[in-house]
Design a protein around this motif. Sequence first.
Motif, PDB file in Angstrom:
ATOM      1  N   THR A  21      59.926  -5.412   5.934  1.00 14.88           N
ATOM      2  CA  THR A  21      61.323  -5.421   6.401  1.00 14.88           C
ATOM      3  C   THR A  21      62.430  -5.877   5.504  1.00 14.88           C
ATOM      4  O   THR A  21      63.536  -5.702   5.517  1.00 14.88           O
ATOM      5  CB  THR A  21      61.621  -5.815   7.889  1.00 14.88           C
ATOM      6  N   ASP A  22      62.025  -7.068   4.922  1.00 12.29           N
ATOM      7  CA  ASP A  22      63.043  -7.622   3.971  1.00 12.29           C
ATOM      8  C   ASP A  22      63.418  -6.798   2.974  1.00 12.29           C
ATOM      9  O   ASP A  22      64.353  -6.552   2.442  1.00 12.29           O
ATOM     10  CB  ASP A  22      62.211  -8.858   3.342  1.00 12.29           C
ATOM     11  N   ARG A  23      62.518  -5.968   2.218  1.00 12.65           N
ATOM     12  CA  ARG A  23      62.524  -5.017   1.204  1.00 12.65           C
ATOM     13  C   ARG A  23      63.480  -3.929   1.530  1.00 12.65           C
ATOM     14  O   ARG A  23      64.485  -3.705   0.907  1.00 12.65           O
ATOM     15  CB  ARG A  23      61.323  -4.682   0.591  1.00 12.65           C
ATOM     16  N   GLN A  24      63.121  -3.441   2.895  1.00 10.31           N
ATOM     17  CA  GLN A  24      64.148  -2.275   3.210  1.00 10.31           C
ATOM     18  C   GLN A  24      65.383  -2.787   3.795  1.00 10.31           C
ATOM     19  O   GLN A  24      66.381  -1.958   3.574  1.00 10.31           O
ATOM     20  CB  GLN A  24      63.249  -1.523   4.356  1.00 10.31           C
ATOM     21  N   GLY A  25      65.548  -4.111   4.090  1.00 13.44           N
ATOM     22  CA  GLY A  25      66.702  -4.433   4.864  1.00 13.44           C
ATOM     23  C   GLY A  25      67.422  -4.708   3.483  1.00 13.44           C
ATOM     24  O   GLY A  25      68.823  -4.516   3.490  1.00 13.44           O
ATOM     25  N   GLN A  27      67.393  -3.280   0.718  1.00 12.10           N
ATOM     26  CA  GLN A  27      67.937  -1.859   0.112  1.00 12.10           C
ATOM     27  C   GLN A  27      69.119  -1.338   1.086  1.00 12.10           C
ATOM     28  O   GLN A  27      69.990  -0.751   0.500  1.00 12.10           O
ATOM     29  CB  GLN A  27      66.798  -0.601   0.406  1.00 12.10           C
ATOM     30  N   LEU A  28      68.926  -1.519   2.173  1.00  9.46           N
ATOM     31  CA  LEU A  28      69.884  -1.052   3.299  1.00  9.46           C
ATOM     32  C   LEU A  28      71.263  -1.720   2.959  1.00  9.46           C
ATOM     33  O   LEU A  28      72.378  -0.953   2.981  1.00  9.46           O
ATOM     34  CB  LEU A  28      69.445  -1.092   4.698  1.00  9.46           C
ATOM     35  N   ASP A  29      71.007  -2.963   2.742  1.00 12.32           N
ATOM     36  CA  ASP A  29      72.377  -3.818   2.503  1.00 12.32           C
ATOM     37  C   ASP A  29      73.042  -3.456   1.172  1.00 12.32           C
ATOM     38  O   ASP A  29      74.158  -3.284   1.092  1.00 12.32           O
ATOM     39  CB  ASP A  29      71.915  -5.389   2.424  1.00 12.32           C
ATOM     40  N   ARG A  30      72.006  -3.212   0.092  1.00 10.08           N
ATOM     41  CA  ARG A  30      72.619  -2.488  -0.975  1.00 10.08           C
ATOM     42  C   ARG A  30      73.344  -1.260  -0.940  1.00 10.08           C
ATOM     43  O   ARG A  30      74.524  -1.144  -1.248  1.00 10.08           O
ATOM     44  CB  ARG A  30      71.615  -2.534  -2.156  1.00 10.08           C
ATOM     45  N   VAL A  31      72.915  -0.356  -0.006  1.00 12.45           N
ATOM     46  CA  VAL A  31      73.275   1.002   0.008  1.00 12.45           C
ATOM     47  C   VAL A  31      74.746   0.468   0.916  1.00 12.45           C
ATOM     48  O   VAL A  31      75.657   1.402   0.345  1.00 12.45           O
ATOM     49  CB  VAL A  31      72.265   1.964   0.860  1.00 12.45           C
ATOM     50  N   GLY A  32      74.589   0.083   2.022  1.00  8.78           N
ATOM     51  CA  GLY A  32      75.897  -0.246   2.592  1.00  8.78           C
ATOM     52  C   GLY A  32      76.921  -0.905   1.748  1.00  8.78           C
ATOM     53  O   GLY A  32      78.069  -0.477   2.015  1.00  8.78           O
ATOM     54  N   HIS A  33      76.624  -1.923   0.830  1.00  5.83           N
ATOM     55  CA  HIS A  33      77.557  -2.398  -0.067  1.00  5.83           C
ATOM     56  C   HIS A  33      78.220  -1.498  -0.903  1.00  5.83           C
ATOM     57  O   HIS A  33      79.457  -1.403  -1.174  1.00  5.83           O
ATOM     58  CB  HIS A  33      76.991  -3.660  -0.771  1.00  5.83           C
ATOM     59  N   ALA A  34      77.371  -0.707  -1.553  1.00 11.87           N
ATOM     60  CA  ALA A  34      77.714   0.399  -2.570  1.00 11.87           C
ATOM     61  C   ALA A  34      78.730   1.359  -1.729  1.00 11.87           C
ATOM     62  O   ALA A  34      79.505   1.784  -2.257  1.00 11.87           O
ATOM     63  CB  ALA A  34      76.473   1.079  -2.970  1.00 11.87           C
ATOM     64  N   ILE A  35      78.510   1.799  -0.621  1.00  7.46           N
ATOM     65  CA  ILE A  35      79.250   2.614   0.125  1.00  7.46           C
ATOM     66  C   ILE A  35      80.734   2.098   0.456  1.00  7.46           C
ATOM     67  O   ILE A  35      81.596   2.564   0.278  1.00  7.46           O
ATOM     68  CB  ILE A  35      78.654   3.111   1.438  1.00  7.46           C
ATOM     69  N   LEU A  36      80.574   0.709   0.887  1.00  2.00           N
ATOM     70  CA  LEU A  36      81.795   0.178   1.129  1.00  2.00           C
ATOM     71  C   LEU A  36      82.690  -0.268  -0.216  1.00  2.00           C
ATOM     72  O   LEU A  36      83.902   0.097  -0.363  1.00  2.00           O
ATOM     73  CB  LEU A  36      81.618  -1.339   1.696  1.00  2.00           C
ATOM     74  N   GLY A  37      81.923  -0.409  -1.423  1.00  2.00           N
ATOM     75  CA  GLY A  37      82.555  -0.470  -2.722  1.00  2.00           C
ATOM     76  C   GLY A  37      83.475   1.028  -3.113  1.00  2.00           C
ATOM     77  O   GLY A  37      84.388   0.883  -3.666  1.00  2.00           O
TER      78      GLY A  37
END
Length: 118
Positions: A21-25, A27-37
């Motif tokens: 879950t740490d690795r998927q979390g 990745q999810l955070d990176r994708v979320g930050h990328a979208i917000l960027g």
Amino acid sequence: MTSQNAAGSAVIPYAPQAKNTDRQGDQLDRVGHAILGLVNRAADATEADLQAAREATAKLADQLRAANNRINELTANLRYYQDRTDRAEKWLHQISSEIDQRFFGANDSRPARRSSTR
């Protein structure tokens, strides 16, 4: 890991495999930050475009006001010179009539000159 119950059957415990879950979390955070960027970049680009449009609009509005002022000046000049032209034509007609009467003894049988009307 098998265990036996009272009936003697083997029971295999069900345990779902532990997901990372740490690795998927992450990745999810990176994708979320990328979208917000991307959203922020789009918002910044839109704001810049809006500002450029506002500046262009203000510049065009100033040019339009200047053109309208110039048109008003030219219209006033046109009226002034039309009035002067009309007055000059009246004077020329009066002078012509005076010359005809004094020097040529013009009578009323000659066709009258028409003055142009504006």
